[in-house]
Design a protein around this motif. Structure first.
Motif, short mmCIF file in Angstrom:
data_model
loop_
_atom_site.label_atom_id
_atom_site.label_comp_id
_atom_site.label_asym_id
_atom_site.label_seq_id
_atom_site.Cartn_x
_atom_site.Cartn_y
_atom_site.Cartn_z
N ILE A 1 5.84 3.70 -4.47
CA ILE A 1 5.17 4.59 -3.80
C ILE A 1 5.32 4.10 -1.77
N ALA A 2 4.96 3.31 -1.17
CA ALA A 2 4.47 2.96 -0.34
C ALA A 2 6.42 2.74 0.13
N ARG A 3 6.82 2.09 -0.20
CA ARG A 3 8.34 1.54 0.72
C ARG A 3 8.89 2.83 0.51
N THR A 4 8.59 4.25 -0.16
CA THR A 4 9.22 5.14 0.47
C THR A 4 9.06 6.01 1.87
N ASP A 5 8.95 7.43 1.99
CA ASP A 5 8.78 8.29 2.70
C ASP A 5 6.99 8.66 2.84
N ALA A 6 6.63 8.69 1.48
CA ALA A 6 5.77 9.61 1.49
C ALA A 6 4.29 9.00 2.49
N ARG A 7 3.52 9.36 2.28
CA ARG A 7 1.83 8.14 3.01
C ARG A 7 1.46 8.49 1.46
N LEU A 8 0.80 7.34 1.12
CA LEU A 8 -0.47 7.61 0.73
C LEU A 8 -1.93 7.12 0.99
N PHE A 9 -2.88 8.26 0.90
CA PHE A 9 -4.40 7.90 0.61
C PHE A 9 -5.05 7.75 -0.63
N VAL A 10 -5.93 7.64 -0.68
CA VAL A 10 -7.46 7.54 -1.18
C VAL A 10 -8.17 8.46 -0.44
N ALA A 11 -8.13 9.02 -1.99
CA ALA A 11 -9.68 10.34 -1.64
C ALA A 11 -10.13 10.35 -2.82
N THR A 12 -11.82 9.64 -2.10
CA THR A 12 -12.27 9.16 -4.08
C THR A 12 -14.04 10.08 -3.26
N SER A 13 -15.46 10.40 -4.74
CA SER A 13 -15.75 10.95 -4.27
C SER A 13 -17.38 9.61 -4.12
N LYS A 14 -16.83 7.78 -4.57
CA LYS A 14 -17.02 7.40 -4.06
C LYS A 14 -17.63 7.18 -2.33
N ARG A 15 -18.47 6.90 -2.09
CA ARG A 15 -19.01 5.86 -0.82
C ARG A 15 -17.11 5.51 -0.20
#
Length: 220
Positions: free
Chosen positions: A98-112
């Motif tokens: 995914i990171a090699r494409t133009d898409a932006r990656l984010f983590v979205a977690t309920s963890k601290r």
């Protein structure tokens, strides 16, 4: 110019199997509050805000000291438990695809948020993400709808070109509340029925198929 496509991904049960460290931290919490015995099956509580899991853990023992329980849990988890998380086979490769494409990656977690960063740093996966988001002291971002709304606003994402990927109904609900598409994964802690009932736009069976499925939703 249109906004770049964005892939937001949950952590526990989606990127990593964190159950061993969570169980150890729950058992340490019980000991800290004077209870003996093992933690009950907590798999169904992995994913929601921590307070819900600690409430269920203590209710079984007639104990309502949730604030103290949360503090004890975070103390042990921050020192030891978080290092028990391991990536699911195929996840590192999927993220880098995914990171090699133009898409932006984010983590979205309920963890601290600080715990999430430390886990991903330890696993050498933090570098593939534009940013890592999670709950913060005070509880303002504990719930997925509010967390995703915060990410959308801060990163100026286009919800129509974004997908939330996760293993629990909370991930799907967060996506729905923010007009994103939602992709459920079947290798985590939530069942197929839970994800379907929550309204997932699609399901993916194997981590090896994650990149293709997520990119199809934001670029299709």
């Amino acid at each position: 110019m249109p906004s770049a496509p964005s892939v937001l991904i949950d952590l526990d049960g989606t990127l990593v199997d964190s159950q061993p460290g969570i169980i150890a931290s729950c058992e340490a919490t019980l000991r800290a509050l004077g209870h003996s015995g093992e933690a009950p099956d907590i798999q169904r509580f992995i994913g929601p805000p921590l307070e819900e899991m600690i409430t269920a853990l203590l209710q079984a023992r007639g104990d309502d000291r949730v604030v103290e329980g949360v503090a004890a849990y975070r103390s042990y988890y921050g020192e030891t438990g978080l290092y028990g998380a391991t990536p699911y086979p195929g996840i590192p490769e999927a993220l880098r695809t995914i990171a090699r494409t133009d898409a932006r990656l984010f983590v979205a977690t309920s963890k601290r948020q600080d715990f999430a960063r430390r886990i991903l740093d330890n696993l050498k996966l933090a570098d593939v993400f534009v940013d890592i988001y999670g709950s913060i002291p005070g509880g303002a971002l504990d719930q997925k709808p509010e967390l995703l709304a915060h990410i959308v606003a801060e990163q100026r994402l286009d919800p129509a070109r974004a997908v939330m990927v996760g293993d629990r109904r909370y991930d799907i609900a967060g996506a729905r509340a923010n007009n994103m598409r939602a992709l459920g994964v079947l290798w985590g802690y939530g069942a197929r029925a839970e994800l379907e009932d929550a309204g997932a736009d699609g399901l993916v069976k194997r981590p090896g198929d994650l990149a293709e499925a997520a990119l199809a939703m934001v670029k299709g």
